[in-house]
Motif scaffolding. Structure first.
Motif, PDB file in Angstrom:
ATOM      1  N   SER A 155      -7.214   1.644  -5.225  1.00  0.00           N
ATOM      2  CA  SER A 155      -5.923   1.369  -5.848  1.00  0.00           C
ATOM      3  C   SER A 155      -5.853  -0.085  -6.325  1.00  0.00           C
ATOM      4  O   SER A 155      -6.761  -0.871  -6.126  1.00  0.00           O
ATOM      5  CB  SER A 155      -4.830   1.649  -4.822  1.00  0.00           C
ATOM      6  OG  SER A 155      -3.589   1.302  -5.363  1.00  0.00           O
ATOM      7  N   ASP A 156      -4.736  -0.447  -6.932  1.00  0.00           N
ATOM      8  CA  ASP A 156      -4.563  -1.813  -7.427  1.00  0.00           C
ATOM      9  C   ASP A 156      -4.410  -2.799  -6.277  1.00  0.00           C
ATOM     10  O   ASP A 156      -4.808  -3.930  -6.358  1.00  0.00           O
ATOM     11  CB  ASP A 156      -3.344  -1.891  -8.334  1.00  0.00           C
ATOM     12  CG  ASP A 156      -3.616  -1.200  -9.656  1.00  0.00           C
ATOM     13  OD1 ASP A 156      -4.482  -1.659 -10.399  1.00  0.00           O
ATOM     14  OD2 ASP A 156      -2.974  -0.182  -9.906  1.00  0.00           O
ATOM     15  N   ALA A 157      -3.792  -2.335  -5.228  1.00  0.00           N
ATOM     16  CA  ALA A 157      -3.590  -3.183  -4.065  1.00  0.00           C
ATOM     17  C   ALA A 157      -4.942  -3.430  -3.385  1.00  0.00           C
ATOM     18  O   ALA A 157      -5.494  -2.558  -2.740  1.00  0.00           O
ATOM     19  CB  ALA A 157      -2.608  -2.520  -3.105  1.00  0.00           C
ATOM     20  N   VAL A 158      -5.446  -4.646  -3.546  1.00  0.00           N
ATOM     21  CA  VAL A 158      -6.749  -4.961  -2.977  1.00  0.00           C
ATOM     22  C   VAL A 158      -6.581  -5.689  -1.645  1.00  0.00           C
ATOM     23  O   VAL A 158      -5.755  -6.587  -1.530  1.00  0.00           O
ATOM     24  CB  VAL A 158      -7.538  -5.850  -3.954  1.00  0.00           C
ATOM     25  CG1 VAL A 158      -8.951  -6.047  -3.450  1.00  0.00           C
ATOM     26  CG2 VAL A 158      -7.535  -5.227  -5.338  1.00  0.00           C
ATOM     27  N   PRO A 159      -7.341  -5.313  -0.667  1.00  0.00           N
ATOM     28  CA  PRO A 159      -7.292  -5.955   0.647  1.00  0.00           C
ATOM     29  C   PRO A 159      -7.705  -7.412   0.569  1.00  0.00           C
ATOM     30  O   PRO A 159      -8.288  -7.858  -0.419  1.00  0.00           O
ATOM     31  CB  PRO A 159      -8.296  -5.155   1.497  1.00  0.00           C
ATOM     32  CG  PRO A 159      -9.086  -4.310   0.534  1.00  0.00           C
ATOM     33  CD  PRO A 159      -8.239  -4.165  -0.686  1.00  0.00           C
ATOM     34  N   PRO A 160      -7.422  -8.202   1.585  1.00  0.00           N
ATOM     35  CA  PRO A 160      -7.635  -9.651   1.615  1.00  0.00           C
ATOM     36  C   PRO A 160      -9.106 -10.041   1.473  1.00  0.00           C
ATOM     37  O   PRO A 160      -9.448 -10.864   0.650  1.00  0.00           O
ATOM     38  CB  PRO A 160      -7.112 -10.086   2.981  1.00  0.00           C
ATOM     39  CG  PRO A 160      -7.055  -8.837   3.809  1.00  0.00           C
ATOM     40  CD  PRO A 160      -6.869  -7.700   2.849  1.00  0.00           C
ATOM     41  N   ASP A 161      -9.971  -9.460   2.250  1.00  0.00           N
ATOM     42  CA  ASP A 161     -11.352  -9.921   2.230  1.00  0.00           C
ATOM     43  C   ASP A 161     -12.209  -9.266   1.144  1.00  0.00           C
ATOM     44  O   ASP A 161     -13.364  -9.543   1.001  1.00  0.00           O
ATOM     45  CB  ASP A 161     -12.004  -9.755   3.618  1.00  0.00           C
ATOM     46  CG  ASP A 161     -12.006  -8.318   4.088  1.00  0.00           C
ATOM     47  OD1 ASP A 161     -11.077  -7.591   3.726  1.00  0.00           O
ATOM     48  OD2 ASP A 161     -12.930  -7.950   4.793  1.00  0.00           O
TER      49      ASP A 161
ATOM     50  N   LEU B 263      -6.780   4.379  -0.947  1.00  0.00           N
ATOM     51  CA  LEU B 263      -6.208   3.034  -0.950  1.00  0.00           C
ATOM     52  C   LEU B 263      -7.194   2.002  -1.489  1.00  0.00           C
ATOM     53  O   LEU B 263      -6.819   1.069  -2.192  1.00  0.00           O
ATOM     54  CB  LEU B 263      -5.811   2.667   0.484  1.00  0.00           C
ATOM     55  CG  LEU B 263      -4.668   3.507   1.045  1.00  0.00           C
ATOM     56  CD1 LEU B 263      -4.547   3.263   2.533  1.00  0.00           C
ATOM     57  CD2 LEU B 263      -3.376   3.183   0.342  1.00  0.00           C
ATOM     58  N   MET B 264      -8.451   2.189  -1.174  1.00  0.00           N
ATOM     59  CA  MET B 264      -9.467   1.221  -1.607  1.00  0.00           C
ATOM     60  C   MET B 264      -9.682   1.257  -3.115  1.00  0.00           C
ATOM     61  O   MET B 264     -10.211   0.354  -3.703  1.00  0.00           O
ATOM     62  CB  MET B 264     -10.792   1.530  -0.900  1.00  0.00           C
ATOM     63  CG  MET B 264     -10.699   1.321   0.573  1.00  0.00           C
ATOM     64  SD  MET B 264     -10.245  -0.374   0.994  1.00  0.00           S
ATOM     65  CE  MET B 264     -10.350  -0.297   2.776  1.00  0.00           C
TER      66      MET B 264
ATOM     67  N   ALA C  97      -6.615   0.185   8.036  1.00  0.00           N
ATOM     68  CA  ALA C  97      -7.925  -0.313   7.591  1.00  0.00           C
ATOM     69  C   ALA C  97      -7.800  -1.058   6.268  1.00  0.00           C
ATOM     70  O   ALA C  97      -8.385  -2.124   6.077  1.00  0.00           O
ATOM     71  CB  ALA C  97      -8.880   0.863   7.460  1.00  0.00           C
ATOM     72  N   ALA C  98      -7.037  -0.500   5.348  1.00  0.00           N
ATOM     73  CA  ALA C  98      -6.895  -1.109   4.020  1.00  0.00           C
ATOM     74  C   ALA C  98      -6.082  -2.396   4.094  1.00  0.00           C
ATOM     75  O   ALA C  98      -6.307  -3.327   3.320  1.00  0.00           O
ATOM     76  CB  ALA C  98      -6.232  -0.110   3.080  1.00  0.00           C
TER      77      ALA C  98
ATOM     78  N   LEU D 117       0.820  -1.199   0.000  1.00  0.00           N
ATOM     79  CA  LEU D 117       0.000   0.000   0.000  1.00  0.00           C
ATOM     80  C   LEU D 117       0.858   1.255   0.000  1.00  0.00           C
ATOM     81  O   LEU D 117       0.649   2.174  -0.789  1.00  0.00           O
ATOM     82  CB  LEU D 117      -0.923  -0.021   1.222  1.00  0.00           C
ATOM     83  CG  LEU D 117      -2.009  -1.105   1.131  1.00  0.00           C
ATOM     84  CD1 LEU D 117      -2.637  -1.348   2.490  1.00  0.00           C
ATOM     85  CD2 LEU D 117      -3.067  -0.682   0.120  1.00  0.00           C
ATOM     86  N   VAL D 118       1.809   1.275   0.892  1.00  0.00           N
ATOM     87  CA  VAL D 118       2.692   2.443   0.995  1.00  0.00           C
ATOM     88  C   VAL D 118       3.489   2.623  -0.289  1.00  0.00           C
ATOM     89  O   VAL D 118       3.667   3.736  -0.777  1.00  0.00           O
ATOM     90  CB  VAL D 118       3.650   2.293   2.188  1.00  0.00           C
ATOM     91  CG1 VAL D 118       4.624   3.464   2.253  1.00  0.00           C
ATOM     92  CG2 VAL D 118       2.840   2.209   3.484  1.00  0.00           C
TER      93      VAL D 118
END
Length: 107
Positions: free
Chosen positions: A100-106, A97-98, A31-32, A14-15
């Motif tokens: 972005s390409d980096a998608v959270p696990p759930d 962040l939500m 959170a992300a 994310l960073v």
DNA sequence: CGAATGACCGTTC
DNA sequence: GGAACGGCCATTC
């Protein structure tokens, strides 16, 4: 240990995915990344921030940590981040962040 | 295991 | 907008 490599990797992604001229808050990263508290993010930055643009990570107050503030602001200003009298303009510099390409696990 | 520390956040006055 | 309080979590002694 509670914080697994996956969690740390998530935060790092994310960073590292923060575009130039944008910033994110610790809470947003936590959170992300799926972490429980922003404190964990701060811990990661302190321990493993060598390869990360930590200067793009700031607090919810729109102001980074005291020891880094001077450098952060200077570097961010160089990247084109709007600085408001020593304070980062989260209103427009806050990176989503939500979205972005980096998608959270759930999700 | 308990206490102290820390790149924090949200609410309240 | 800023100061004070509490909470939450991981690390270290």
């Amino acid at each position: 240990m509670a914080t697994t490599e996956a969690e740390v990797e998530r935060v790092r992604e994310l960073v590292a995915s923060i575009p130039r001229g944008a910033v994110v808050t610790y809470g947003d990263i936590a959170a992300a990344a799926g972490l429980s508290t922003p404190r964990t993010v701060g811990w990661i930055m302190r321990t493993d921030s060598a390869d990360l643009p930590w200067h793009r990570v700031i607090g919810a107050s729109g102001r980074p940590a005291a020891h880094l503030a001077s450098k952060q602001l200077a570097r961010l200003a160089e990247e084109g981040v709007r600085i408001h009298d020593g304070r980062v303009d989260l209103r427009s510099a806050r990176h989503d962040l939500m979205h972005s390409d980096a998608v959270p696990p759930d999700r």
